[in-house]
Enzyme design. Structure first.
Site, PDB file in Angstrom:
ATOM      1  N   LYS A 196       6.924  54.509 103.523  1.00 34.80           N
ATOM      2  CA  LYS A 196       8.048  54.608 104.464  1.00 34.80           C
ATOM      3  C   LYS A 196       8.097  56.038 104.979  1.00 34.80           C
ATOM      4  CE  LYS A 196      13.047  53.923 104.884  1.00 34.80           C
ATOM      5  NZ  LYS A 196      14.288  53.548 104.173  1.00 34.80           N
ATOM      6  N   LYS A 254       6.183  51.162 106.929  1.00 35.27           N
ATOM      7  CA  LYS A 254       7.296  51.287 107.870  1.00 35.27           C
ATOM      8  C   LYS A 254       7.259  52.671 108.508  1.00 35.27           C
ATOM      9  CE  LYS A 254      12.380  51.104 108.018  1.00 35.27           C
ATOM     10  NZ  LYS A 254      13.623  50.984 107.231  1.00 35.27           N
TER      11      LYS A 254
END
Length: 331
Positions: A196, A254
């Site tokens: 992320k 992400k």
């Protein structure tokens, strides 16, 4: 003899193109992120995310039923927490009667086969808007992990199928697996946000939950001390492999479109499904351009989703899930 091989033979018409197509999409490839708010019969559109709403639990349940009928089999849920419930410990996150826990129970009661993956991070519950507990001017790793275990177990008790830690604390997957197992939830999975990145693409999401970091002088103004530097590639592979070793059943990359090189690298490195989050900023850019007539919403939506799948995604968390499923079901 010139040319012996003509690639265009396989592109002559749609029937031939469909026969040799390497990648395909179906509604079961999608997970729909949902924002849940207090109240009843409450539905408010998020201004920076046209077509995406905060909903009360009753309307969330109705939407989940529609999603399931379209062939979507997973939802990733987030809650907008009242300001008076926020503090630095995040203790509301493991309240058995909290908004998240109520939502999980309601969704599973109404649509038992829908896979529910609640978000595990403290930012919606934090007065500082950070994913963990602030101590000595920074997010304190180990005490945050202890809080996340309580949160995850409470989600499992409410009926969650998977927990989805998005916090990027070190060692949290191992502690979550140990905590879930000790509580008797060996079959509750972990979908870890492994890679992320500290991205500017998350802005509309933070509008949806009012969860942006508070800008003060004595704590970090952003999340760069725990989310990844977007200049790094090898680090993403290391994080994903570490999470798998600690017990993650799925790993996530992400954001999505701007990070497809990372998706492929992670897919090649791990032996578990790879989820990709097609994030709020990516969604908002398409919607904004489409509203101005600069891009075709449906064509760009399907192209981006196909590209994410082609890069190696087993599951795509996307705000386009419902739109895309409706389009696919018409084909």
């Amino acid at each position: 003899m010139f040319p012996l091989h003509r690639g265009r033979r396989l592109r002559v018409n749609e029937s031939i193109r469909s026969l040799v197509r390497e990648t395909s999409l179906s509604p079961s490839d999608f997970m729909f992120p949902m924002f849940i708010a207090e109240g009843e019969n409450y539905k408010v559109e998020i201004p920076s995310m046209p077509g995406i709403f905060r909903r009360s639990i009753d309307l969330t349940v109705e939407e989940v039923k529609e999603l399931f009928a379209l062939g979507i089999r997973a939802v990733n849920i987030y809650v907008k927490v009242s300001e008076n419930l926020k503090d630095n410990t995040g203790k509301e996150a493991w309240n058995k009667d909290g908004l998240m826990q109520q939502a999980i129970r309601a969704i599973k009661a109404a649509c038992p086969e829908m896979i529910v993956m609640p978000d595990v991070a403290l930012d919606p519950y934090s007065i500082y808007g950070h994913d963990g507990i602030i101590a000595n001017g920074d997010v304190e790793n180990d005490s945050t992990v202890e809080a996340l275990v309580k949160m995850a177990v409470s989600h499992a008790q409410a009926g969650a199928d998977f927990v989805a830690p998005s916090d990027m604390m070190d060692g949290r997957v191992l502690r979550l697996r140990e905590g879930l197992d000790a509580a008797g939830f060996q079959n509750v999975g972990i979908m870890s946000y492994s890679a992320k990145y500290a991205s500017a693409f998350y802005g509309p999401f933070r509008d949806a939950l009012d969860s942006a970091p508070v800008d003060t002088t004595d704590i970090p103004k952003d999340k760069k001390t725990y989310q990844m530097d977007y200049a790094n590639r090898i680090e993403a592979i290391k994080e994903a492999l570490s999470d798998v070793e600690e017990g993650a059943d799925m790993v996530m990359v992400k954001p999505g479109i701007a990070y497809l090189d990372i998706v492929r690298e992670v897919k090649n490195a791990v032996n578990v499904p790879v989820t990709v989050y097609h994030v709020s900023g990516e969604y908002a850019m398409i919607k904004a351009a489409a509203e101005r007539g600069w891009l075709d919403n449906d064509k760009i939506m399907m192209e981006q989703l196909m590209c994410i799948k082609r890069a190696g995604a087993s599951l795509i968390s996307t705000y386009f899930a419902k739109e895309a499923a409706i389009l696919l079901n018409k084909q």
